[in-house]
Write a protein that holds these residues in place. Structure first.
Motif, PDB file in Angstrom:
ATOM      1  N   ARG A 155       1.074  -0.947  -0.332  1.00 58.43           N
ATOM      2  CA  ARG A 155      -0.102  -0.135   0.110  1.00 58.43           C
ATOM      3  C   ARG A 155       0.675   0.680   0.135  1.00 58.43           C
ATOM      4  N   THR A 156       2.121   1.030  -0.186  1.00 60.03           N
ATOM      5  CA  THR A 156       2.819   2.390   0.207  1.00 60.03           C
ATOM      6  C   THR A 156       3.644   2.415  -1.548  1.00 60.03           C
ATOM      7  N   THR A 157       3.662   4.326  -1.057  1.00 58.70           N
ATOM      8  CA  THR A 157       4.373   4.270  -2.899  1.00 58.70           C
ATOM      9  C   THR A 157       5.437   4.531  -2.944  1.00 58.70           C
ATOM     10  N   PHE A 158       6.134   3.547  -3.443  1.00 55.08           N
ATOM     11  CA  PHE A 158       7.809   3.844  -3.712  1.00 55.08           C
ATOM     12  C   PHE A 158       8.050   4.325  -5.267  1.00 55.08           C
ATOM     13  N   VAL A 159       9.071   4.782  -4.844  1.00 51.29           N
ATOM     14  CA  VAL A 159      10.166   4.661  -6.584  1.00 51.29           C
ATOM     15  C   VAL A 159      11.843   4.851  -6.003  1.00 51.29           C
ATOM     16  N   LYS A 203       6.436   0.893 -22.714  1.00 50.25           N
ATOM     17  CA  LYS A 203       5.582  -0.233 -21.902  1.00 50.25           C
ATOM     18  C   LYS A 203       4.941   0.094 -20.301  1.00 50.25           C
ATOM     19  N   TYR A 204       6.455   0.608 -19.955  1.00 52.79           N
ATOM     20  CA  TYR A 204       5.685   1.538 -18.401  1.00 52.79           C
ATOM     21  C   TYR A 204       5.712   3.015 -18.684  1.00 52.79           C
ATOM     22  N   GLN A 205       5.211   3.552 -19.472  1.00 51.76           N
ATOM     23  CA  GLN A 205       4.682   4.684 -19.382  1.00 51.76           C
ATOM     24  C   GLN A 205       3.681   5.572 -17.948  1.00 51.76           C
ATOM     25  N   ASP A 206       3.357   4.974 -17.399  1.00 53.72           N
ATOM     26  CA  ASP A 206       2.674   4.733 -15.863  1.00 53.72           C
ATOM     27  C   ASP A 206       3.431   5.009 -14.552  1.00 53.72           C
ATOM     28  N   ARG A 207       4.934   4.330 -15.380  1.00 57.97           N
ATOM     29  CA  ARG A 207       5.273   3.997 -13.756  1.00 57.97           C
ATOM     30  C   ARG A 207       7.096   4.980 -14.196  1.00 57.97           C
ATOM     31  N   ILE A 208       7.281   5.494 -14.769  1.00 58.23           N
ATOM     32  CA  ILE A 208       8.656   6.300 -15.022  1.00 58.23           C
ATOM     33  C   ILE A 208       8.446   7.765 -14.437  1.00 58.23           C
ATOM     34  N   LEU A 209       9.291   8.412 -14.042  1.00 55.91           N
ATOM     35  CA  LEU A 209       9.013  10.025 -13.274  1.00 55.91           C
ATOM     36  C   LEU A 209      10.804  10.200 -13.645  1.00 55.91           C
ATOM     37  N   PHE A 210      10.287  12.005 -14.676  1.00 59.95           N
ATOM     38  CA  PHE A 210      11.853  12.348 -14.796  1.00 59.95           C
ATOM     39  C   PHE A 210      11.958  12.879 -13.396  1.00 59.95           C
ATOM     40  N   GLY A 211      14.085  12.611 -13.094  1.00 58.99           N
ATOM     41  CA  GLY A 211      14.228  13.818 -12.139  1.00 58.99           C
ATOM     42  C   GLY A 211      16.177  13.507 -12.275  1.00 58.99           C
ATOM     43  N   LEU A 241       5.103   0.273  -7.745  1.00 62.42           N
ATOM     44  CA  LEU A 241       6.460   0.373  -7.836  1.00 62.42           C
ATOM     45  C   LEU A 241       6.626   1.745  -8.768  1.00 62.42           C
ATOM     46  N   TYR A 242       7.553   3.214  -8.461  1.00 59.76           N
ATOM     47  CA  TYR A 242       7.710   3.901  -9.681  1.00 59.76           C
ATOM     48  C   TYR A 242       8.877   3.729  -9.965  1.00 59.76           C
ATOM     49  N   THR A 243       9.642   4.955 -10.910  1.00 57.84           N
ATOM     50  CA  THR A 243      11.208   4.500 -10.892  1.00 57.84           C
ATOM     51  C   THR A 243      10.876   5.863 -11.427  1.00 57.84           C
ATOM     52  N   GLU A 244      12.894   6.041 -11.390  1.00 56.50           N
ATOM     53  CA  GLU A 244      13.246   7.581 -11.729  1.00 56.50           C
ATOM     54  C   GLU A 244      14.382   7.666 -12.317  1.00 56.50           C
ATOM     55  N   VAL A 245      14.906   8.461 -13.622  1.00 59.28           N
ATOM     56  CA  VAL A 245      15.032   8.569 -14.447  1.00 59.28           C
ATOM     57  C   VAL A 245      16.970   9.247 -13.892  1.00 59.28           C
ATOM     58  N   GLY A 246      17.126  10.164 -12.967  1.00 57.20           N
ATOM     59  CA  GLY A 246      18.588  10.595 -12.789  1.00 57.20           C
ATOM     60  C   GLY A 246      19.949   9.586 -13.050  1.00 57.20           C
ATOM     61  N   ALA A 247      20.678  10.783 -13.729  1.00 54.96           N
ATOM     62  CA  ALA A 247      22.398   9.884 -13.413  1.00 54.96           C
ATOM     63  C   ALA A 247      21.955   8.535 -14.293  1.00 54.96           C
ATOM     64  N   VAL A 248      21.194   8.046 -14.908  1.00 59.79           N
ATOM     65  CA  VAL A 248      21.034   6.839 -15.628  1.00 59.79           C
ATOM     66  C   VAL A 248      21.022   6.676 -17.320  1.00 59.79           C
ATOM     67  N   ASP A 255       5.682  -5.297 -13.045  1.00 58.79           N
ATOM     68  CA  ASP A 255       4.791  -6.079 -13.203  1.00 58.79           C
ATOM     69  C   ASP A 255       4.956  -6.623 -11.895  1.00 58.79           C
ATOM     70  N   GLU A 256       5.350  -7.398 -11.562  1.00 61.16           N
ATOM     71  CA  GLU A 256       4.904  -8.049 -10.076  1.00 61.16           C
ATOM     72  C   GLU A 256       4.890  -7.109  -8.878  1.00 61.16           C
ATOM     73  N   MET A 257       4.646  -5.719  -9.414  1.00 56.69           N
ATOM     74  CA  MET A 257       5.052  -4.635  -7.424  1.00 56.69           C
ATOM     75  C   MET A 257       3.685  -3.747  -8.606  1.00 56.69           C
ATOM     76  N   PRO A 258       3.099  -3.244  -8.324  1.00 57.35           N
ATOM     77  CA  PRO A 258       1.369  -2.502  -8.489  1.00 57.35           C
ATOM     78  C   PRO A 258       2.170  -0.619  -8.167  1.00 57.35           C
TER      79      PRO A 258
END
Ligand SMILES: [Zn+2]
Length: 410
Positions: A283-287, A335-343, A311-318, A306-309
């Motif tokens: 129930r906790t949102t992780f980025v 595919k994961y356009q709803d799960r990726i944040l700019f940073g 979970l989000y991710t961020e693109v900084g420094a990669v 896919d396994e962890m709804p």
């Protein structure tokens, strides 16, 4: 005069015979143009000896001139191809991984930050500096006092992992509640020390999935706060520094980025604990900052998403990993356009346009901004507008309800 032309003739004959020799298969490792005696044979599957390179199948040769060091070899690309520099983001962006380096505490600093953000079309910076207590309050007071910047910076709260043990959680929750009441919009950036080096009072390592911490993650869920977390570092930092290590130069420039395995947990151990944490608190949102350090293995990151709804991710420094696999990265972002944040992480305004160029263009083979991260070139991944809008601002707004929600493009 006459002597010179005789010499020139002799040289021509020598060159021609040298060329003729190079067209023969290497015999006993000898051969190669001008290679007289320098070729070295190797067995199938072997690598060339130090100082040599494979010039024909299983024949290695050393260059005639001393090879330059990797820091001095800067060949100019001869590729002429369409070039689209992108100075400002196509849509206003949220930098979810902001480290404004002292610019948030004064009117002058904020004005300077605003001018920099305008120059690259970042509308909002989320400060990921682990602020808490008075420092958080003072920063928010400065931001609210700035007419121009009051809607352009938001602040994540820090959680202190000192003295984790009985009684810790109640204190940490009380502090978090106070920080949220003061105006914090999420938690982070939980730094890489968490898992790597933070200790419990008894001296043991505080693992990322330690059960003593469960109440704070549940509180984040209750308050609807995203938890922005940086775990470990690039996998190469945990490996021996030999000439097969892709980050040799960085590890040699910054020795404190090495994690010798006799003193630090392994990359895989940290990833295991991190994934346990994400799974234990659905129930906790992780980025996961820095694409969880899996931008070089998008299949692995995709499986996690896919396994962890939650979970989000961020693109900084990669960016160096995204931009070296333009087709795979393009498909991943679709595919994961709803799960990726700019940073962005490190705040260097002149570096953001490299991100815009990778995300928005189909340019080929262009320079990255930090040669010690990546000795290779980047390619644009050409994202469509609707995906750019989600990555640049839509996803951050959706998971962070306390961000200013008005005035963004439809
Ligand atoms: Zn950071």
């Amino acid at each position: 005069m006459r002597g010179t032309s005789v010499l020139a003739g002799l040289t021509a004959i020598l060159l021609i015979s040298g060329t003729a020799v190079s067209q023969q298969p290497p015999a006993g490792g000898r051969g190669g143009r001008g290679g007289g005696g320098r070729g070295t044979p190797i067995q199938p599957g072997e690598t060339c000896p130090p100082g040599t390179t494979e010039i024909r199948p299983r024949s290695c040769m050393a260059p005639e001139a001393p090879a330059p060091s990797i820091v001095d070899y800067r060949p100019h690309s001869t590729l002429i191809a369409p070039t689209h520099l992108v100075k400002t983001a196509k849509f206003p962006a949220i930098d979810f991984h902001g480290h404004a380096q002292g610019l948030l505490s004064s009117a002058e600093g904020l004005a300077s930050l605003g001018a920099s953000l305008d120059s690259i079309n970042v509308r909002l910076m989320v400060s990921a500096d682990n602020m808490s207590g008075d420092r958080l309050k003072n920063t928010l007071t400065a931001i609210r006092a700035s007419d121009k910047m009051k809607d352009r910076v938001r602040v994540l709260a820090g959680v202190s992992f000192r003295d984790v043990g009985p009684g810790w959680a109640a204190k940490a929750i009380a502090q978090l509640d106070a920080d949220v009441a003061a105006g914090a919009v999420g938690v982070g950036e939980i730094g890489k020390g968490f898992g790597l080096s933070t200790r419990k009072p008894d001296g043991s390592r505080l693992s990322i999935d330690d059960p003593e911490l469960d109440p704070i993650w549940d509180e984040c869920a209750r308050l609807g706060l995203p938890v922005f977390i940086h775990t470990a570092d690039p996998e190469e930092f945990f490996k021996p520094i030999d000439y097969t290590n892709e980050r040799w130069l960085e590890l040699s420039l910054f020795p404190d980025r090495r994690y010798p395995q006799d003193r630090f947990p392994s990359f895989d151990q940290l990833m295991k604990e991190r994934d346990n944490l994400f799974r234990k608190h659905p129930r906790t949102t992780f980025v996961a900052a820095h694409m969880g350090w899996h931008a070089s293995d998008l299949g692995r990151l995709g499986k996690m998403l896919d396994e962890m709804p939650n979970l989000y991710t961020e693109v900084g420094a990669v960016l160096y990993d995204i931009g070296r696999q333009p087709r795979l990265a393009h498909d991943f972002f679709i595919k994961y356009q709803d799960r990726i944040l700019f940073g962005k992480d490190s705040f260097q305004p002149e570096e953001y346009p490299y991100y815009w160029r990778v995300f928005e263009t189909r340019d080929d083979y262009f320079d990255y901004y930090r040669p010690y991260h990546a000795f290779w070139k980047l390619y644009g991944i050409d994202l469509p507008d609707d995906v750019l809008k989600k990555v640049y601002f839509g996803n951050a707004l959706r998971i962070t309800k306390a961000l200013p929600q008005q005035g963004w493009p439809k």
